[in-house]
Scaffold this active site. Sequence first.
Site, PDB file in Angstrom:
ATOM      1  N   ASN A   1       0.877  -1.171   0.000  1.00 17.79           N
ATOM      2  CA  ASN A   1       0.000   0.000   0.000  1.00 17.79           C
ATOM      3  C   ASN A   1       0.916   1.222   0.000  1.00 17.79           C
ATOM      4  O   ASN A   1       1.484   1.574   1.034  1.00 17.79           O
ATOM      5  CB  ASN A   1      -0.875  -0.056   1.261  1.00 17.79           C
ATOM      6  CG  ASN A   1      -1.765   1.155   1.394  1.00 17.79           C
ATOM      7  OD1 ASN A   1      -1.734   2.070   0.563  1.00 17.79           O
ATOM      8  ND2 ASN A   1      -2.561   1.188   2.447  1.00 17.79           N
TER       9      ASN A   1
ATOM     10  N   ARG B   1      -2.656  -2.150  -3.274  1.00 22.83           N
ATOM     11  CA  ARG B   1      -3.804  -1.279  -3.098  1.00 22.83           C
ATOM     12  C   ARG B   1      -3.672  -0.155  -4.128  1.00 22.83           C
ATOM     13  O   ARG B   1      -2.648   0.522  -4.181  1.00 22.83           O
ATOM     14  CB  ARG B   1      -3.807  -0.678  -1.706  1.00 22.83           C
ATOM     15  CG  ARG B   1      -4.928   0.311  -1.553  1.00 22.83           C
ATOM     16  CD  ARG B   1      -4.783   1.128  -0.299  1.00 22.83           C
ATOM     17  NE  ARG B   1      -5.882   2.086  -0.237  1.00 22.83           N
ATOM     18  CZ  ARG B   1      -5.802   3.262   0.366  1.00 22.83           C
ATOM     19  NH1 ARG B   1      -4.677   3.629   0.952  1.00 22.83           N
ATOM     20  NH2 ARG B   1      -6.826   4.068   0.374  1.00 22.83           N
TER      21      ARG B   1
ATOM     22  N   HIS C   1     -12.593   3.419   0.282  1.00 23.01           N
ATOM     23  CA  HIS C   1     -12.661   2.384   1.331  1.00 23.01           C
ATOM     24  C   HIS C   1     -13.393   1.118   0.866  1.00 23.01           C
ATOM     25  O   HIS C   1     -13.871   0.329   1.681  1.00 23.01           O
ATOM     26  CB  HIS C   1     -13.381   2.894   2.605  1.00 23.01           C
ATOM     27  CG  HIS C   1     -12.666   3.999   3.316  1.00 23.01           C
ATOM     28  ND1 HIS C   1     -13.318   5.111   3.827  1.00 23.01           N
ATOM     29  CD2 HIS C   1     -11.366   4.170   3.604  1.00 23.01           C
ATOM     30  CE1 HIS C   1     -12.443   5.918   4.401  1.00 23.01           C
ATOM     31  NE2 HIS C   1     -11.246   5.367   4.281  1.00 23.01           N
TER      32      HIS C   1
ATOM     33  N   ARG D   1     -10.394  16.457   7.766  1.00 22.76           N
ATOM     34  CA  ARG D   1     -11.242  16.896   6.652  1.00 22.76           C
ATOM     35  C   ARG D   1     -12.592  17.408   7.152  1.00 22.76           C
ATOM     36  O   ARG D   1     -13.174  16.842   8.076  1.00 22.76           O
ATOM     37  CB  ARG D   1     -11.494  15.753   5.666  1.00 22.76           C
ATOM     38  CG  ARG D   1     -10.252  15.273   4.936  1.00 22.76           C
ATOM     39  CD  ARG D   1     -10.637  14.366   3.771  1.00 22.76           C
ATOM     40  NE  ARG D   1      -9.461  13.758   3.169  1.00 22.76           N
ATOM     41  CZ  ARG D   1      -9.156  12.470   3.269  1.00 22.76           C
ATOM     42  NH1 ARG D   1      -9.951  11.627   3.911  1.00 22.76           N
ATOM     43  NH2 ARG D   1      -8.066  12.002   2.702  1.00 22.76           N
TER      44      ARG D   1
ATOM     45  N   GLU E   1      -8.073  -4.924   5.540  1.00 21.56           N
ATOM     46  CA  GLU E   1      -7.935  -4.678   4.103  1.00 21.56           C
ATOM     47  C   GLU E   1      -6.803  -5.501   3.496  1.00 21.56           C
ATOM     48  O   GLU E   1      -6.899  -5.962   2.363  1.00 21.56           O
ATOM     49  CB  GLU E   1      -7.707  -3.176   3.860  1.00 21.56           C
ATOM     50  CG  GLU E   1      -8.959  -2.365   4.123  1.00 21.56           C
ATOM     51  CD  GLU E   1      -8.670  -0.892   4.359  1.00 21.56           C
ATOM     52  OE1 GLU E   1      -8.259  -0.549   5.494  1.00 21.56           O
ATOM     53  OE2 GLU E   1      -8.845  -0.092   3.437  1.00 21.56           O
TER      54      GLU E   1
END
Length: 397
Positions: free
Chosen positions: A9, A88, A177, A238, A383
């Site tokens: 990743n 990923r 996601h 965010r 993941e």
Amino acid sequence: MSKLILVLNCGSSSLKGAVLNTENSEVLLSCLGEKLGLPDAYITFKVDGQKEKVDLSAQPDHTGAVGAMLDKLKAMGLDSQVGAIGHRVVSGGELYSDSVLINDDVIAAIEKCIPLAPLHNPANLLGIRAAQNIFEGLPNVAVFDTAFHQTMPEHAYTYAVPRKLYRDLGLRRYGFHGTSYRFVSEEAARFLGKDVHNLRLVVAHLGNGASVAAIKNGQSVDTSMGITPLEGLVMGTRAGDIDASVYEFLADNLNLSVKEITNLLNKQSGLLGISELSSDCRTIEEESLNGHAGAILALEIFSYRLAKYVASMAVAAGGIDALVFTGGIGENSDIIRTKVLNYCEFLGMNVDAEANLAARFGNAGIITTADSKVVSVVIPTNEELMIAQDTARLSGL
Ligand code: ADP
């Protein structure tokens, strides 16, 4: 022993890696490369809980980091057992609705999607090229964050802007996601003893980035993130949903550029911006318990926005059988889960205080009372395992 899968990743200056055995989900090695691209780059390996830091100054980039992984695997006597590499990849745009074995066409497609993920896709490509060079001849598989959400209906992914912008530029909601949602929805169904193909789930993936998705009968039908991860929930740094005219307001009043405003909304807002303290949920929780007004407000806004989204995702899924929490915050914050469940009590969920406290640090568990009409459950995400499983499937291992 069966073939092992290397999972990568890559960020622009970082690389998260793991080597997994998909047969028993065991992680034999994990690592984090940091400061890639700078002279003092390094990588930290973790094996059986033991950490080892290795200097990468001789080749301080993604190739150097992947090379150090190969050296480490050799030292562990595992290099010949690695059968494939899973990557990923953040955006596959509308081109991929499943993971894919990487060839030149796939690389060209990932390049084509760079405008949709300008920070992430180039970094993912660095990882792919490094793996192709270092682990010569092994199959590489791309697992896209966006793929799972390709089942969203047109009315869920279309922005109410001139249609031409979608046709010409691909301006639409893609979501992120997806790998976590696929894993967690299947796990949640298994945990609840239900068939995922006959289940209406609302899943909240709450990490530093946070989103929520409606998963109906195993398919994503809506999600809160949009063309970029900025849309939707309040996150660590965010803002999530905000009146788009804020751009003009801030440009006029503070003379900020578009880039500066984007940076403000992505990096200086959310829990950090509201609390004026930290983006880290643990710190926010601790300080809220100490009476810090900003931290208290940040937790409330985070939970309230999330609860509003849970209700809207129940509309998208045509009802809700279970609300699932995952990600670092979802898996650990009993405080946020309690707030969200209290806001959502009208949907038929009542928090079981004891069970809610117990479901943390990697423990799955139902956190609603037995008489709740709708169940809420904590399911740790994985993941890396999902990427490894896709990689094994597509490379025929
Ligand atoms: P990423 O999106 O980077 O993968 P994670 O899923 O690891 O992030 O989630 C990170 C968030 O989880 C941070 O805000 C962190 O504070 C929060 N978190 C981790 N452990 C706890 C805990 N015990 N209580 C509350 N929040 C936690």
